[in-house]
Design an enzyme around this catalytic site. Structure first.
Site, PDB file in Angstrom:
ATOM      1  CD  GLU A 108     -23.138  13.759  13.092  1.00 65.02           C
ATOM      2  OE1 GLU A 108     -23.416  14.785  13.766  1.00 65.02           O
ATOM      3  OE2 GLU A 108     -23.934  13.221  12.301  1.00 65.02           O
TER       4      GLU A 108
ATOM      5  NE  ARG B 288       3.698   7.945   2.310  1.00 69.51           N
ATOM      6  CZ  ARG B 288       3.512   8.365   3.542  1.00 69.51           C
ATOM      7  NH1 ARG B 288       2.347   8.900   3.877  1.00 69.51           N
ATOM      8  NH2 ARG B 288       4.465   8.272   4.446  1.00 69.51           N
TER       9      ARG B 288
ATOM     10  CE  LYS C  27       9.692   3.404  -2.396  1.00 69.42           C
ATOM     11  NZ  LYS C  27       8.784   4.189  -1.514  1.00 69.42           N
TER      12      LYS C  27
END
Length: 322
Positions: free
Chosen positions: A151, A208, A316
């Site tokens: 943590e 993204r 792509k």
């Protein structure tokens, strides 16, 4: 006068005698000499306006020290006496003649020296140190580490009350750890009464995921923006966001999307292009979303007299996201 009544002297308390012997500290009254006229032309009786008079200045009632002027005393002399009295009281208490206390002067001086502070997370301490060195300041003293179970542990050693704070923390891999650390740092600063918080995020994680490509998926870039705004940032500074429209996901704080292309162009011209000699140079965008950045970079090189340069776009095809 104080000698006329002992009860009156007790009510007035101790005071500095006037050099002229014609005025004493009393209840708040405006400065008027005997025979002068008040603001509305009302004659002044006994050198002062009574409380039940319509010309009584309400602003004077809020004053802590106002002097009663006896008949024949010039108002300018009364004002000078008050100024001397205040200065003498300040000298007796603090050792200097000033209307402000020494504590107030020291506090004002310290505030004028410190206009902002920088605090850094663990994502990129080298970058934060370079920024601090360039600005000529030190990074804020804070504890940013992890407990044994992983943590995040955040503790501010310095006070940030009424101070503008810049938080330098990229959300680069490990993305979730750095993002949560940024969130906790902002919450810690907000609870410590920082005046305003600017998050400097050179790499904005989850950028993204800025739209829904298929059904039943989150728009993670928007959700991160909501989380940071709810945390309490007042402004965000990023570098070359994956998509410029991400700025629109922030509804409560402005976003500065800086570009590093103009800073990179001189280096490319100086170190890389000479190796190609007279061969043609092409700036390639990896996908349709990067066309604007590729075009901007090509224009930067053109303005630096780079010749025989062109632009290309890659289409792509991949099996799945990522």
């Amino acid at each position: 006068p104080p000698s006329s009544s002992s009860s009156r002297s007790k009510r007035l308390g101790s005071h500095l005698p006037c050099p002229s012997g014609r005025c004493i500290p009393c209840t708040p009254m405006p400065f008027y000499g005997n025979g002068q006229q008040g603001p509305n032309g009302t004659p002044v009786k006994g050198g002062m306006i009574q409380r039940d008079d319509p010309d009584f200045d309400r602003a004077a009632e809020r004053s802590s020290r106002v002097t009663e002027v006896r008949p024949g005393l010039d108002p300018a002399a009364a004002a000078a006496h008050m100024s001397r009295s205040n200065s003498e009281r300040s000298f007796k208490k603090y050792g200097s003649v000033s209307n402000d206390t020494q504590q107030e002067q020291v506090a004002r001086t310290e505030i004028s020296k410190v206009k902002y502070k920088l605090i850094a997370g663990r994502s990129n301490l080298a970058l934060a140190s370079a920024i601090a060195e360039t600005l000529g300041v030190d990074l804020m003293d804070a504890t940013v580490e992890a407990f044994n179970d992983g943590e995040s542990k955040i503790q501010l050693i310095e006070s940030v009350r009424n101070i503008h704070v810049y938080v330098i923390q990229s959300t680069c891999p490990p993305v979730n750890d750095n993002l949560l650390e940024l969130f906790l740092m902002v919450r810690c600063l907000r609870r410590a009464s920082a005046s305003s918080i600017t998050a400097i995020i050179p790499y904005f994680g989850y950028a993204r995921q800025d739209r829904k490509m298929v059904a039943r998926v989150p728009i993670s870039a928007s959700d991160v923006a909501i989380m940071l705004e709810k945390a309490g940032i007042d402004r965000l500074l990023a570098v070359d966001l994956h998509c410029g429209q991400i700025q629109g996901f922030f509804h409560q704080c402005p976003v500065d999307n800086l570009s590093a292309l103009r800073e990179m162009a001189p280096y490319v011209v100086r170190e890389i292009i000479p190796g190609f000699k007279e061969e043609p140079i092409v700036v390639v965008s990896p996908d349709a979303g990067g066309v604007a950045r590729a075009k901007m970079f090509m224009e930067c090189l053109t303005t630096m007299l780079v010749k025989n340069i062109g632009l290309a776009i890659t289409v792509k095809h991949r099996a799945g996201p990522g």
